[in-house]
Design an enzyme around this catalytic site. Structure first.
Site, short mmCIF file in Angstrom:
data_model
loop_
_atom_site.label_atom_id
_atom_site.label_comp_id
_atom_site.label_asym_id
_atom_site.label_seq_id
_atom_site.Cartn_x
_atom_site.Cartn_y
_atom_site.Cartn_z
N CYS A 199 0.82 -1.22 0.00
CA CYS A 199 0.00 0.00 0.00
C CYS A 199 0.85 1.27 0.00
O CYS A 199 0.36 2.36 -0.28
CB CYS A 199 -0.93 0.01 1.20
SG CYS A 199 -1.97 -1.44 1.29
N HIS A 229 -2.79 7.07 2.74
CA HIS A 229 -3.26 5.80 2.19
C HIS A 229 -4.64 5.55 2.78
O HIS A 229 -4.83 5.64 3.99
CB HIS A 229 -2.31 4.66 2.55
CG HIS A 229 -2.91 3.34 2.23
ND1 HIS A 229 -3.42 3.06 0.97
CD2 HIS A 229 -3.15 2.24 2.98
CE1 HIS A 229 -3.94 1.84 0.98
NE2 HIS A 229 -3.79 1.33 2.17
N ASN A 278 -10.07 0.18 0.24
CA ASN A 278 -8.60 0.23 0.23
C ASN A 278 -8.13 -0.29 -1.13
O ASN A 278 -8.32 -1.47 -1.44
CB ASN A 278 -8.09 -0.64 1.38
CG ASN A 278 -6.58 -0.70 1.47
OD1 ASN A 278 -5.87 -0.29 0.55
ND2 ASN A 278 -6.09 -1.23 2.56
N1 ACO Z 1 -18.74 -8.47 9.06
C1 ACO Z 1 -19.17 -8.86 10.29
N2 ACO Z 1 -18.34 -9.33 11.23
C2 ACO Z 1 -17.04 -9.39 10.93
C3 ACO Z 1 -16.53 -9.01 9.68
C4 ACO Z 1 -17.46 -8.54 8.72
N3 ACO Z 1 -17.08 -8.14 7.50
N4 ACO Z 1 -15.19 -9.19 9.68
C5 ACO Z 1 -14.88 -9.67 10.90
N5 ACO Z 1 -15.99 -9.80 11.64
C6 ACO Z 1 -16.10 -10.29 13.00
C7 ACO Z 1 -14.99 -11.21 13.39
O1 ACO Z 1 -15.25 -12.52 12.94
C8 ACO Z 1 -15.01 -11.11 14.89
O2 ACO Z 1 -16.03 -11.92 15.36
P1 ACO Z 1 -15.85 -12.76 16.72
O3 ACO Z 1 -15.62 -11.71 17.78
O4 ACO Z 1 -17.14 -13.49 16.84
O5 ACO Z 1 -14.64 -13.61 16.49
C9 ACO Z 1 -15.41 -9.66 15.12
O6 ACO Z 1 -16.01 -9.20 13.90
C10 ACO Z 1 -14.26 -8.77 15.49
O7 ACO Z 1 -13.19 -9.03 14.57
P2 ACO Z 1 -11.89 -8.20 14.59
O8 ACO Z 1 -11.02 -8.62 13.45
O9 ACO Z 1 -11.32 -8.25 15.96
O10 ACO Z 1 -12.51 -6.78 14.28
P3 ACO Z 1 -11.82 -5.40 14.37
O11 ACO Z 1 -12.58 -4.52 15.28
O12 ACO Z 1 -10.34 -5.49 14.58
O13 ACO Z 1 -12.05 -4.85 12.91
C11 ACO Z 1 -10.82 -4.62 10.87
C12 ACO Z 1 -11.53 -5.57 11.80
C13 ACO Z 1 -11.83 -3.65 10.31
C14 ACO Z 1 -10.18 -5.41 9.74
C15 ACO Z 1 -9.75 -3.85 11.68
O14 ACO Z 1 -8.93 -4.74 12.37
C16 ACO Z 1 -8.93 -2.97 10.82
O15 ACO Z 1 -9.37 -1.97 10.35
N6 ACO Z 1 -7.65 -3.32 10.63
C17 ACO Z 1 -6.78 -2.58 9.77
C18 ACO Z 1 -6.57 -3.40 8.65
C19 ACO Z 1 -6.54 -2.66 7.37
O16 ACO Z 1 -7.18 -1.68 7.11
N7 ACO Z 1 -5.75 -3.25 6.55
C20 ACO Z 1 -5.62 -2.80 5.26
C21 ACO Z 1 -4.37 -3.27 4.71
S1 ACO Z 1 -3.02 -2.48 5.46
C22 ACO Z 1 -3.15 -1.02 4.99
O17 ACO Z 1 -3.61 -0.79 3.93
C23 ACO Z 1 -2.71 -0.01 5.87
#
Ligand code: ACO
Length: 336
Positions: A122, A263, A293
């Site tokens: 990214c 980004h 993204n």
């Molecule tokens: N819909 C519904 N529920 C979901 C989804 C979805 N699409 N995705 C995950 N869940 C659930 C999980 O299964 C989990 O359920 P559980 O508690 O029963 O196990 C729950 O939601 C929480 O999951 P987490 O992964 O802990 O959720 P989090 O609050 O961390 O949010 C997210 C996830 C949005 C991916 C977050 O971690 C994030 O924004 N991370 C940054 C990653 C990113 O943006 N990466 C991009 C690439 S790197 C870059 O470009 C910078």
């Protein structure tokens, strides 16, 4: 204003024109809720994303890149034959090799350019800008075309709700050339990487580590994998630090910057960075809600939109700040 030591005494480089291309098909959160167990409310609350684009079958990365490039060349008033360097930042190349940049060269008829791809996930567009502008600054190249292009939809596991909702396809491009007035242009940059965290975000299969095989395909090694929580924390920390470091290096403060073009990974990451930098989120140019993204394409698409909708005015200081797999991160300041 201090000058980046490495850039002082050499030619100033400007972005002479930008272009972008987004595939036609729009995939909304409601569409995704029909494919995986998710909701519009979950996606919007956690990420800010409402919809993203998906390239058609057979619409390859180099094609997205070529569309964006033609628009950037037109905006810059430059012919394809005048381009001497093409750098394509991508993690979704048309194929392992030849490079996507060579294929773009052929598509747009930039017959006098030398071409290579650059992979910094990214962060790729900021890295590519930095490399290309140094070629111009030193006088080796007059006109460079820098592209960020991704067809991430090919590498998403459409059964994995934790990743498939986050990403989109698109391309953006910028034409670089020496500054006419010798004044405006790139001021400074910082970059960093941490390979010890490589396993947290990537596409593990398809290379020498996990070559394609029936087993690797069945395991889904060719799909993007991510430890979302850890990526989130590192992204906020590294992007905030990079922004602070580049401003310090250039003798500027955040108050001097008109637009921060980050980004576009996730709205919550950007809000957290805004808080850390103590700057209103309104100074961030944002389009993540419309495109998700797009990895290396996110910054150049946002830049093109900001240039075309009049947000950017001559003389504005702009800060790019990026983070991606590798991990890689960086920040660049330029005077528009
Ligand atoms: N819909 C519904 N529920 C979901 C989804 C979805 N699409 N995705 C995950 N869940 C659930 C999980 O299964 C989990 O359920 P559980 O508690 O029963 O196990 C729950 O939601 C929480 O999951 P987490 O992964 O802990 O959720 P989090 O609050 O961390 O949010 C997210 C996830 C949005 C991916 C977050 O971690 C994030 O924004 N991370 C940054 C990653 C990113 O943006 N990466 C991009 C690439 S790197 C870059 O470009 C910078």
């Amino acid at each position: 204003m201090a000058e980046d030591k490495q850039l002082s005494g050499i030619r100033k480089v400007v972005i002479a024109g930008t272009g972008s291309y987004l595939p036609e098909q729009i995939l909304t959160n409601h569409d995704l809720a029909k494919i995986v167990d998710t909701t519009d409310e979950w996606i919007q609350t956690r990420t800010g994303i409402r919809e993203r684009r998906r390239a058609a079958d057979g619409e390859v990365t180099s094609e997205l890149a070529a569309h964006a490039s033609r628009r950037a060349l037109e905006a810059a008033g430059v012919t394809p034959e005048e381009v001497q360097l093409i750098v394509v930042a991508t993690i979704t190349p048309d194929m392992m090799f030849p490079s996507t940049s060579c294929i773009v060269q052929d598509r747009i008829g930039a017959t006098n350019a030398f071409c290579f791809d650059l992979e910094a996930a990214c962060s790729g567009f900021q890295y590519a800008l930095d490399v290309a502008q140094r070629y111009i600054a030193t006088g080796d190249v007059e006109i460079a075309l820098v592209i960020g292009a991704e067809k991430l939809s090919t590498f998403l596991d459409w059964n994995d709700r934790a990743t498939c909702v986050l990403f989109g396809d698109g391309a953006g491009a910028a034409v670089l050339r020496p500054a006419d007035d010798g004044q405006r242009g790139f001021i400074g940059s910082v970059m960093g990487s941490d390979g010890s965290l490589a396993g947290l975000l990537g596409i593990p299969g398809g290379g020498t580590a996990l070559p394609p095989s029936i087993e690797s395909l069945q395991r889904g090694d060719h799909f993007l994998k991510m430890e979302g929580r850890e990526v989130f924390k590192q992204a906020v920390r590294c992007m905030s630090d990079a922004a602070g470091r580049v401003l310090e290096k250039c003798g500027l403060t955040i108050a001097d910057v008109k637009w921060i073009i980050p980004h576009q990974a996730n709205m919550r990451i950007m809000t957290a960075i805004a808080e850390r930098l103590d700057v209103p989120i309104e100074r961030f140019y944002l389009n993540v809600h419309r495109y998700g993204n797009m990895s290396a394409a996110s910054v150049p698409v946002a830049l093109d939109e900001a240039a075309r909708d009049g947000s950017l005015e001559s003389g504005d200081l702009v800060l790019f700040v990026v983070f991606g797999g590798g991990f890689t991160w960086g920040a660049t300041v330029l005077e528009w």
